[in-house]
Write an enzyme that holds these catalytic residues in place. Sequence first.
Site, PDB file in Angstrom:
ATOM      1  N   PHE A 188      25.970 -16.196 -47.586  1.00 51.91           N
ATOM      2  CA  PHE A 188      25.062 -15.064 -47.422  1.00 51.91           C
ATOM      3  C   PHE A 188      24.758 -14.416 -48.767  1.00 51.91           C
ATOM      4  O   PHE A 188      23.619 -14.078 -49.068  1.00 51.91           O
ATOM      5  CB  PHE A 188      25.649 -14.030 -46.451  1.00 51.91           C
ATOM      6  N   GLY A 195      23.213 -15.024 -39.367  1.00 47.61           N
ATOM      7  CA  GLY A 195      21.773 -14.857 -39.557  1.00 47.61           C
ATOM      8  C   GLY A 195      21.113 -13.860 -38.638  1.00 47.61           C
ATOM      9  O   GLY A 195      19.885 -13.872 -38.491  1.00 47.61           O
ATOM     10  N   GLN A 202      23.260 -21.248 -36.809  1.00 45.01           N
ATOM     11  CA  GLN A 202      22.037 -20.699 -37.405  1.00 45.01           C
ATOM     12  C   GLN A 202      20.830 -21.106 -36.565  1.00 45.01           C
ATOM     13  O   GLN A 202      20.982 -21.738 -35.536  1.00 45.01           O
ATOM     14  CB  GLN A 202      21.897 -21.182 -38.852  1.00 45.01           C
ATOM     15  N   CYS A 253      43.097  10.216 -36.742  1.00 43.82           N
ATOM     16  CA  CYS A 253      43.103   9.557 -38.047  1.00 43.82           C
ATOM     17  C   CYS A 253      43.660  10.508 -39.110  1.00 43.82           C
ATOM     18  O   CYS A 253      43.781  11.718 -38.871  1.00 43.82           O
ATOM     19  CB  CYS A 253      41.696   9.096 -38.429  1.00 43.82           C
ATOM     20  N   ASP A 302      27.116 -22.331 -45.291  1.00 41.81           N
ATOM     21  CA  ASP A 302      25.880 -22.527 -44.532  1.00 41.81           C
ATOM     22  C   ASP A 302      24.698 -21.990 -45.317  1.00 41.81           C
ATOM     23  O   ASP A 302      24.867 -21.263 -46.292  1.00 41.81           O
ATOM     24  CB  ASP A 302      25.965 -21.833 -43.172  1.00 41.81           C
ATOM     25  N   CYS A 341      40.235  12.576 -32.278  1.00 46.05           N
ATOM     26  CA  CYS A 341      40.657  11.541 -33.223  1.00 46.05           C
ATOM     27  C   CYS A 341      41.991  11.906 -33.874  1.00 46.05           C
ATOM     28  O   CYS A 341      42.232  13.074 -34.198  1.00 46.05           O
ATOM     29  CB  CYS A 341      39.580  11.358 -34.299  1.00 46.05           C
ATOM     30  N   ASP A 377      34.547 -15.045 -45.971  1.00 44.73           N
ATOM     31  CA  ASP A 377      33.267 -15.682 -45.673  1.00 44.73           C
ATOM     32  C   ASP A 377      33.019 -16.769 -46.709  1.00 44.73           C
ATOM     33  O   ASP A 377      33.723 -16.875 -47.712  1.00 44.73           O
ATOM     34  CB  ASP A 377      32.137 -14.662 -45.618  1.00 44.73           C
ATOM     35  N   SER A 378      32.016 -17.592 -46.472  1.00 43.74           N
ATOM     36  CA  SER A 378      31.833 -18.786 -47.298  1.00 43.74           C
ATOM     37  C   SER A 378      31.153 -18.508 -48.628  1.00 43.74           C
ATOM     38  O   SER A 378      31.154 -19.351 -49.511  1.00 43.74           O
ATOM     39  CB  SER A 378      30.986 -19.806 -46.533  1.00 43.74           C
ATOM     40  N   GLY A 379      30.534 -17.336 -48.774  1.00 43.15           N
ATOM     41  CA  GLY A 379      29.727 -17.036 -49.947  1.00 43.15           C
ATOM     42  C   GLY A 379      28.259 -17.338 -49.731  1.00 43.15           C
ATOM     43  O   GLY A 379      27.417 -16.951 -50.546  1.00 43.15           O
TER      44      GLY A 379
END
Length: 376
Positions: A93, A221, A194, A311, A143, A309, A89-91
């Site tokens: 948030f 967002g 956004q 797992c 953003d 499951c 992610d871009s940082g």
Amino acid sequence: MFKVLKKENNARRGEFVTNRGTVQTPAFMNVATQSAIKGGVSAADLKEIDCQVMLCNTYHLHVRPGDKLIGECGGLHKFTTWNGPILTDSGGFQVFSLASLRKIKEEGVTFNSHVDGRRIFMGPEESMQIQSNLGSTIAMAFDECVENPAEYKYAKESCERTTRWLKRCMAEMKRLNSLPTTVNPEQMLFGINQGCTYNDLRVNHMKEIAELDLDGYAVGGLAVGEPAEVMYDVLDNVVPHAPENKIRYLMGVGTPVNILNGVERGIDLFDCVMPSRNARHGHAFTSKGIVNINNQKYERDMSPLDENCNCPACRRYSKAYIRHLMKAGEMLSGRLLVLHNLHFYNHLMEDIRTALDEGRFAEFKKEKEEILGRRI
């Protein structure tokens, strides 16, 4: 890079081709914030539980250990030993949610690190440079994340600024990918839609960024406290304006029920810390609903968390044993529950893909929606 294989109303079954492998969609990305899944889960574990994409956090890795150090080590793939696709992610948030004393200008954001208080500046160019050092498969554009609710005027100004920042991200990524020293010269860029919960802003912003021909498009967002019905209404309005031939990513979502509703509305990618975070507090997602392993009724229950499951936790251990570990404060409890929950999410997505392949997603959603949100 993205191909729609089949549709059922707005729901899409697709394939997303990257230089680190092909992702079958819809897909859930497993969140390794600081390059590891919290709960003691490694890259090798992710392969065992059928993870397709790992997501790492630009802000956290910039603060510690430093993106330049990771770049010197060969990028995130070599650093973590995960060889599949990685999205960073871009940082943005984290800058707006964790950092204190932040100051927003057209150039970017100045803020204090939540770790040691030092002043940091991050703008579109800096975010792209950090993500280039990390060498991720997919980078997210920088953003502005606006709190919900926000005043209409500010939300509109924020959308306009996010578009200007996106264009700067595109230019900087093009420059970085042309350098001979770049870790991943084929790094892709996703733009982020956004507009808070204002549908007109959302739609206009998506139309604007759709013209930029990006590698993928995210809706950001949302899932930040607004009712689920409001989120679904935003998706109903904005997703039809995302390019049909590009992958669509709903950021930070969410519960199994949220995912079913997102797929129904045409979303292809999801991520959320919920399965791992809830696991560390003793909550397990199962085919019959949500189990709270802390409950006393499981004290002598020798059955697995989920009999359906396969797992690592369910193959070998009982509810009684995992409950004991949780009560005793043993780290193994968190590890087993995190493995279970991520396996559950990854296989829920596999079941969704199968239902889409067979043209019965609507029936599958109706059957699962009530069960998966139920607390046992």
